[in-house]
Design a protein around this motif. Structure first.
Motif, PDB file in Angstrom:
ATOM      1  N   ARG A   1       0.835  -1.211   0.000  1.00 19.99           N
ATOM      2  CA  ARG A   1       0.000   0.000   0.000  1.00 19.99           C
ATOM      3  C   ARG A   1       0.868   1.258   0.000  1.00 19.99           C
ATOM      4  O   ARG A   1       0.595   2.209  -0.724  1.00 19.99           O
ATOM      5  CB  ARG A   1      -0.935  -0.004   1.205  1.00 19.99           C
ATOM      6  N   LEU A   2       1.919   1.277   0.813  1.00 17.10           N
ATOM      7  CA  LEU A   2       2.785   2.452   0.885  1.00 17.10           C
ATOM      8  C   LEU A   2       3.517   2.681  -0.438  1.00 17.10           C
ATOM      9  O   LEU A   2       3.714   3.828  -0.845  1.00 17.10           O
ATOM     10  CB  LEU A   2       3.780   2.315   2.037  1.00 17.10           C
ATOM     11  N   ALA A   3       3.890   1.615  -1.117  1.00 19.38           N
ATOM     12  CA  ALA A   3       4.513   1.756  -2.433  1.00 19.38           C
ATOM     13  C   ALA A   3       3.494   2.305  -3.430  1.00 19.38           C
ATOM     14  O   ALA A   3       3.820   3.162  -4.256  1.00 19.38           O
ATOM     15  CB  ALA A   3       5.077   0.425  -2.908  1.00 19.38           C
TER      16      ALA A   3
ATOM     17  N   LYS B   1      16.961  -1.358  -6.682  1.00 19.03           N
ATOM     18  CA  LYS B   1      17.225  -2.513  -7.544  1.00 19.03           C
ATOM     19  C   LYS B   1      17.668  -3.739  -6.762  1.00 19.03           C
ATOM     20  O   LYS B   1      17.444  -4.866  -7.176  1.00 19.03           O
ATOM     21  CB  LYS B   1      18.267  -2.150  -8.593  1.00 19.03           C
ATOM     22  N   ASP B   2      18.285  -3.514  -5.601  1.00 16.90           N
ATOM     23  CA  ASP B   2      18.709  -4.656  -4.783  1.00 16.90           C
ATOM     24  C   ASP B   2      17.621  -5.115  -3.812  1.00 16.90           C
ATOM     25  O   ASP B   2      17.861  -5.940  -2.948  1.00 16.90           O
ATOM     26  CB  ASP B   2      20.010  -4.342  -4.041  1.00 16.90           C
ATOM     27  N   GLY B   3      16.401  -4.563  -3.943  1.00 12.42           N
ATOM     28  CA  GLY B   3      15.270  -5.007  -3.143  1.00 12.42           C
ATOM     29  C   GLY B   3      15.083  -4.304  -1.815  1.00 12.42           C
ATOM     30  O   GLY B   3      14.169  -4.625  -1.066  1.00 12.42           O
ATOM     31  N   LYS B   4      15.922  -3.337  -1.505  1.00 10.92           N
ATOM     32  CA  LYS B   4      15.795  -2.613  -0.240  1.00 10.92           C
ATOM     33  C   LYS B   4      14.733  -1.529  -0.349  1.00 10.92           C
ATOM     34  O   LYS B   4      14.476  -0.998  -1.429  1.00 10.92           O
ATOM     35  CB  LYS B   4      17.135  -2.008   0.164  1.00 10.92           C
ATOM     36  N   LEU B   5      14.137  -1.216   0.779  1.00 15.63           N
ATOM     37  CA  LEU B   5      13.110  -0.183   0.830  1.00 15.63           C
ATOM     38  C   LEU B   5      13.706   1.137   1.286  1.00 15.63           C
ATOM     39  O   LEU B   5      14.583   1.174   2.148  1.00 15.63           O
ATOM     40  CB  LEU B   5      12.007  -0.579   1.819  1.00 15.63           C
ATOM     41  N   ALA B   6      13.172   2.220   0.737  1.00 10.41           N
ATOM     42  CA  ALA B   6      13.580   3.559   1.159  1.00 10.41           C
ATOM     43  C   ALA B   6      12.370   4.479   1.081  1.00 10.41           C
ATOM     44  O   ALA B   6      11.462   4.267   0.269  1.00 10.41           O
ATOM     45  CB  ALA B   6      14.689   4.079   0.264  1.00 10.41           C
ATOM     46  N   LEU B   7      12.354   5.488   1.931  1.00  4.80           N
ATOM     47  CA  LEU B   7      11.292   6.479   1.882  1.00  4.80           C
ATOM     48  C   LEU B   7      11.488   7.395   0.690  1.00  4.80           C
ATOM     49  O   LEU B   7      12.609   7.771   0.358  1.00  4.80           O
ATOM     50  CB  LEU B   7      11.297   7.344   3.144  1.00  4.80           C
ATOM     51  N   THR B   8      10.399   7.777   0.072  1.00  3.72           N
ATOM     52  CA  THR B   8      10.450   8.803  -0.964  1.00  3.72           C
ATOM     53  C   THR B   8      10.328  10.158  -0.279  1.00  3.72           C
ATOM     54  O   THR B   8      10.100  10.236   0.938  1.00  3.72           O
ATOM     55  CB  THR B   8       9.279   8.628  -1.950  1.00  3.72           C
ATOM     56  N   ASP B   9      10.448  11.221  -1.041  1.00  4.01           N
ATOM     57  CA  ASP B   9      10.268  12.555  -0.477  1.00  4.01           C
ATOM     58  C   ASP B   9       8.865  12.695   0.116  1.00  4.01           C
ATOM     59  O   ASP B   9       8.683  13.289   1.171  1.00  4.01           O
ATOM     60  CB  ASP B   9      10.492  13.632  -1.540  1.00  4.01           C
ATOM     61  N   LYS B  10       7.887  12.128  -0.561  1.00  2.83           N
ATOM     62  CA  LYS B  10       6.513  12.181  -0.070  1.00  2.83           C
ATOM     63  C   LYS B  10       6.387  11.471   1.275  1.00  2.83           C
ATOM     64  O   LYS B  10       5.736  11.967   2.194  1.00  2.83           O
ATOM     65  CB  LYS B  10       5.565  11.547  -1.092  1.00  2.83           C
TER      66      LYS B  10
ATOM     67  N   LEU C   1       5.791  11.884   7.314  1.00  2.00           N
ATOM     68  CA  LEU C   1       6.300  11.685   8.677  1.00  2.00           C
ATOM     69  C   LEU C   1       6.583  13.015   9.360  1.00  2.00           C
ATOM     70  O   LEU C   1       6.307  13.176  10.553  1.00  2.00           O
ATOM     71  CB  LEU C   1       7.558  10.815   8.665  1.00  2.00           C
ATOM     72  N   PHE C   2       7.114  13.984   8.619  1.00  2.00           N
ATOM     73  CA  PHE C   2       7.385  15.301   9.203  1.00  2.00           C
ATOM     74  C   PHE C   2       6.075  15.970   9.624  1.00  2.00           C
ATOM     75  O   PHE C   2       5.979  16.530  10.722  1.00  2.00           O
ATOM     76  CB  PHE C   2       8.152  16.189   8.214  1.00  2.00           C
ATOM     77  N   LEU C   3       5.052  15.913   8.777  1.00  2.00           N
ATOM     78  CA  LEU C   3       3.768  16.517   9.129  1.00  2.00           C
ATOM     79  C   LEU C   3       3.147  15.832  10.336  1.00  2.00           C
ATOM     80  O   LEU C   3       2.525  16.491  11.179  1.00  2.00           O
ATOM     81  CB  LEU C   3       2.815  16.484   7.937  1.00  2.00           C
ATOM     82  N   ARG C   4       3.329  14.526  10.440  1.00  4.18           N
ATOM     83  CA  ARG C   4       2.829  13.817  11.618  1.00  4.18           C
ATOM     84  C   ARG C   4       3.537  14.314  12.878  1.00  4.18           C
ATOM     85  O   ARG C   4       2.907  14.506  13.920  1.00  4.18           O
ATOM     86  CB  ARG C   4       3.038  12.317  11.449  1.00  4.18           C
ATOM     87  N   ARG C   5       4.859  14.543  12.780  1.00  2.14           N
ATOM     88  CA  ARG C   5       5.608  15.089  13.917  1.00  2.14           C
ATOM     89  C   ARG C   5       5.130  16.495  14.255  1.00  2.14           C
ATOM     90  O   ARG C   5       5.063  16.871  15.425  1.00  2.14           O
ATOM     91  CB  ARG C   5       7.110  15.114  13.590  1.00  2.14           C
ATOM     92  N   CYS C   6       4.783  17.284  13.235  1.00  2.00           N
ATOM     93  CA  CYS C   6       4.282  18.643  13.465  1.00  2.00           C
ATOM     94  C   CYS C   6       2.940  18.618  14.200  1.00  2.00           C
ATOM     95  O   CYS C   6       2.722  19.399  15.126  1.00  2.00           O
ATOM     96  CB  CYS C   6       4.143  19.399  12.146  1.00  2.00           C
ATOM     97  N   ILE C   7       2.070  17.720  13.793  1.00  2.40           N
ATOM     98  CA  ILE C   7       0.760  17.607  14.454  1.00  2.40           C
ATOM     99  C   ILE C   7       0.941  17.157  15.895  1.00  2.40           C
ATOM    100  O   ILE C   7       0.321  17.715  16.809  1.00  2.40           O
ATOM    101  CB  ILE C   7      -0.159  16.643  13.669  1.00  2.40           C
ATOM    102  N   ALA C   8       1.804  16.183  16.117  1.00  4.32           N
ATOM    103  CA  ALA C   8       2.070  15.717  17.482  1.00  4.32           C
ATOM    104  C   ALA C   8       2.692  16.834  18.311  1.00  4.32           C
ATOM    105  O   ALA C   8       2.338  17.018  19.489  1.00  4.32           O
ATOM    106  CB  ALA C   8       2.991  14.502  17.455  1.00  4.32           C
TER     107      ALA C   8
END
Length: 116
Positions: free
Chosen positions: A31-33, A42-51, A56-63
């Motif tokens: 779902r997140l993808a 390409k090696d199958g590892k996951l990374a966050l996109t800018d979005k 996550l930053f907006l969630r920290r701002c709300i908290a």
């Protein structure tokens, strides 16, 4: 987004301590993808996109805004304080700490109304 999905983003941000991520990430990766918040390398590892990082930053701002509303002396990350200050959601108090402005309260009310 669900709390579980936010937690999965946090796990991905923190990185895996070994080659595999935990079950939380496994449950939510597809779902997140699809929402373009994570990407597979390409090696199958996951990374966050800018979005994903922005979410996550907006969630920290709300908290942080909720914490300051409850206690003006609450400890909030510096980058969150700067952002909330630029957006006029908080103001520094003479006695120390930060107060939540009417604009900040309205924003929290809007967020709460959307979540109900």
């Amino acid at each position: 987004m669900t709390t579980d999905e936010y937690d999965a983003l946090g796990h991905i941000l923190g990185g895996a301590k070994h080659d595999r991520f935990n079950a939380c990430v496994g449950r939510n990766a597809k779902r997140l993808a699809g929402l373009k918040m994570i990407q597979y390398s390409k090696d199958g590892k996951l990374a966050l996109t800018d979005k994903g990082q922005q979410v996550l930053f907006l969630r920290r701002c709300i908290a942080g805004l909720r914490a300051l509303l409850a206690d003006p002396a609450a400890v909030v990350d510096a980058d969150v304080l700067v952002f909330l200050g630029k957006k006029s959601h908080i103001v520094p108090l003479e006695a120390g700490g930060h107060g939540v402005t009417d604009k900040g309260r309205e924003s929290l009310a809007d967020i709460d109304a959307q979540n109900n």
